[in-house]
Design a protein around this motif. Structure first.
Motif, mmCIF file in Angstrom:
data_model
loop_
_atom_site.group_PDB
_atom_site.id
_atom_site.type_symbol
_atom_site.label_atom_id
_atom_site.label_comp_id
_atom_site.label_asym_id
_atom_site.label_seq_id
_atom_site.Cartn_x
_atom_site.Cartn_y
_atom_site.Cartn_z
ATOM 1 N N ILE A 151 0.850 -1.201 0.000
ATOM 2 C CA ILE A 151 0.000 0.000 0.000
ATOM 3 C C ILE A 151 0.879 1.242 0.000
ATOM 4 C CG2 ILE A 151 -1.647 1.342 1.372
ATOM 5 C CD1 ILE A 151 -2.820 -1.339 2.323
ATOM 6 N N ALA A 152 1.908 1.243 0.839
ATOM 7 C CA ALA A 152 2.814 2.394 0.922
ATOM 8 C C ALA A 152 3.530 2.633 -0.397
ATOM 9 C CB ALA A 152 3.824 2.184 2.048
ATOM 10 N N GLU A 153 3.831 1.565 -1.126
ATOM 11 C CA GLU A 153 4.536 1.688 -2.413
ATOM 12 C C GLU A 153 3.595 2.000 -3.568
ATOM 13 O OE1 GLU A 153 6.423 -2.071 -2.662
ATOM 14 O OE2 GLU A 153 7.960 -1.603 -1.142
ATOM 15 N N GLY A 154 2.289 2.011 -3.305
ATOM 16 C CA GLY A 154 1.321 2.328 -4.346
ATOM 17 C C GLY A 154 0.968 1.158 -5.251
ATOM 18 N N LYS A 155 1.420 -0.040 -4.901
ATOM 19 C CA LYS A 155 1.104 -1.220 -5.716
ATOM 20 C C LYS A 155 -0.318 -1.711 -5.450
ATOM 21 C CE LYS A 155 5.908 -2.821 -5.767
ATOM 22 N NZ LYS A 155 6.831 -3.916 -5.349
ATOM 23 N N LEU A 156 -0.784 -1.504 -4.225
ATOM 24 C CA LEU A 156 -2.147 -1.874 -3.860
ATOM 25 C C LEU A 156 -2.853 -0.658 -3.274
ATOM 26 C CD1 LEU A 156 -1.636 -5.363 -2.153
ATOM 27 C CD2 LEU A 156 -2.450 -4.908 -4.462
ATOM 28 N N ARG A 157 -4.176 -0.723 -3.308
ATOM 29 C CA ARG A 157 -4.996 0.386 -2.818
ATOM 30 C C ARG A 157 -6.093 -0.168 -1.912
ATOM 31 N NH1 ARG A 157 -9.139 3.542 -6.838
ATOM 32 N NH2 ARG A 157 -10.347 4.643 -5.232
ATOM 33 N N THR A 158 -6.444 0.591 -0.879
ATOM 34 C CA THR A 158 -7.540 0.180 -0.014
ATOM 35 C C THR A 158 -8.833 0.861 -0.465
ATOM 36 O OG1 THR A 158 -7.074 1.964 1.559
ATOM 37 C CG2 THR A 158 -6.025 -0.161 1.958
ATOM 38 N N PHE A 159 -9.950 0.188 -0.248
ATOM 39 C CA PHE A 159 -11.259 0.690 -0.693
ATOM 40 C C PHE A 159 -12.230 0.839 0.480
ATOM 41 C CE2 PHE A 159 -9.166 -1.214 -4.280
ATOM 42 C CZ PHE A 159 -9.401 -0.311 -5.315
ATOM 43 N N ASN A 160 -11.674 1.116 1.640
ATOM 44 C CA ASN A 160 -12.501 1.427 2.815
ATOM 45 C C ASN A 160 -11.763 2.471 3.632
ATOM 46 O OD1 ASN A 160 -10.665 -0.962 3.491
ATOM 47 N ND2 ASN A 160 -11.319 -0.326 5.539
ATOM 48 N N GLU A 161 -12.488 3.178 4.468
ATOM 49 C CA GLU A 161 -11.870 4.189 5.311
ATOM 50 C C GLU A 161 -10.975 3.525 6.355
ATOM 51 O OE1 GLU A 161 -14.677 6.788 7.077
ATOM 52 O OE2 GLU A 161 -15.595 7.389 5.159
ATOM 53 N N ALA A 162 -9.856 4.183 6.638
ATOM 54 C CA ALA A 162 -8.917 3.651 7.633
ATOM 55 C C ALA A 162 -9.623 3.457 8.975
ATOM 56 C CB ALA A 162 -7.738 4.602 7.796
ATOM 57 N N GLY A 163 -9.438 2.286 9.562
ATOM 58 C CA GLY A 163 -10.010 1.997 10.866
ATOM 59 C C GLY A 163 -11.473 1.598 10.863
#
Length: 284
Positions: A241-253
């Protein structure tokens, strides 16, 4: 050890009330009061104080030597108790579900091993259901799991929070997820699979296809290849995620679950296991 005797030892060895007070971080009158207390207790004069001379009386010399013996005994007791608590030797068998065993435990185990190098640590990594079975059969001392179990012979308690996230390639979209997507899932019996099924059901999302893998690494790799989406612990994919290879689709926490400690109610007393559990609680 008695504070008056401790103070007396320092006065004698430093040959100075002032230096003893400074070393003990107390006032000089307090040092004098401690000495007076000893002289009253033993009904004897301990030190001749004439001008700059500092001479022990015979009883003063006697008390100093006995006090040093007591100081040595106190130190020996402290060392023996420390040895009892910290120099444990034996084997600790930890059953851990995959996320905990592969991503959460290694750093903790390294710290624990540094404190207790004579303990041989064995980590058995399986899914939640299999770890529960091993705890039930007393094949491990404790189980650390990320799912839920329903076994009456078990004691289960939460020991840490774990953030989950919906993950896909950086070019993915929440719209695609809602309309119907391929999901990369762990196997039945996995705590991560249980949580994924819960989120899909709660949101009413369509599943176009489900691909099953028996490890977090395989799930992550297939998502990186663009095969679909998954729901997984953030600790597994934080670097991608930090490297931009993957993305999250929900709000943090917004998606949280508990890591749980699992023990058999019939377990025998195990000082090594109890020491690890205390360490676990102190390092959250």
């Amino acid at each position: 050890m008695d504070e008056a005797l401790r103070t007396y030892i320092r006065v004698v060895e430093l040959q100075s009330f002032t230096k003893a007070a400074q070393e003990l971080h107390i006032s000089q009158p307090a040092v004098s009061l401690q000495l007076k207390k000893l002289e009253e207790t033993y009904d004897t004069e301990l030190i001749y104080r004439q001008a700059k001379k500092f001479i022990l009386t015979d009883t003063g010399e006697m008390l100093y030597h006995r006090a040093k013996q007591l100081e040595g005994l106190y130190k020996q007791v402290e060392e023996e108790i420390s040895l009892y608590h910290h120099h444990l030797k034996g084997r600790l068998r930890i059953g851990a579900s995959f996320t905990i065993g592969e991503y959460y435990l290694p750093t903790l185990i390294a710290k624990f091993h540094a404190l207790y190098p004579d303990i041989t640590i064995e980590i058995i990594i399986e899914n939640t259901a299999k770890i529960a079975d091993k705890v039930e059969m007393l094949q491990v001392d404790i189980g650390l799991i990320e799912g839920q179990v329903n076994k009456k012979e078990m004691e289960i308690s939460a020991f840490s929070d774990d953030e989950m996230c919906i993950v896909g390639r950086a070019n993915g979209s929440l719209t695609e997820i809602k309309q119907g997507a391929t999901w990369i899932a762990r196997e039945e019996g996995s705590g991560t699979r249980e949580y994924l099924d819960h989120v899909l059901s709660t949101n009413g999302w369509n599943v176009v296809e489900r691909v099953v893998a028996w490890s977090n690494m395989a799930v992550k790799q297939m998502v990186l290849e663009g095969m679909g989406y998954t729901i997984i612990s953030r600790c597994v994919v934080k670097h991608e995620i930090a490297e931009g290879k993957l993305r999250t689709f929900n709000e943090a926490g917004s998606l949280m679950r508990k890591f749980s400690l699992l023990q058999n109610k019939q377990k025998l007393e195990n000082r090594i296991a109890e020491t690890f559990l205390t360490f676990l609680k102190e390092n959250q």
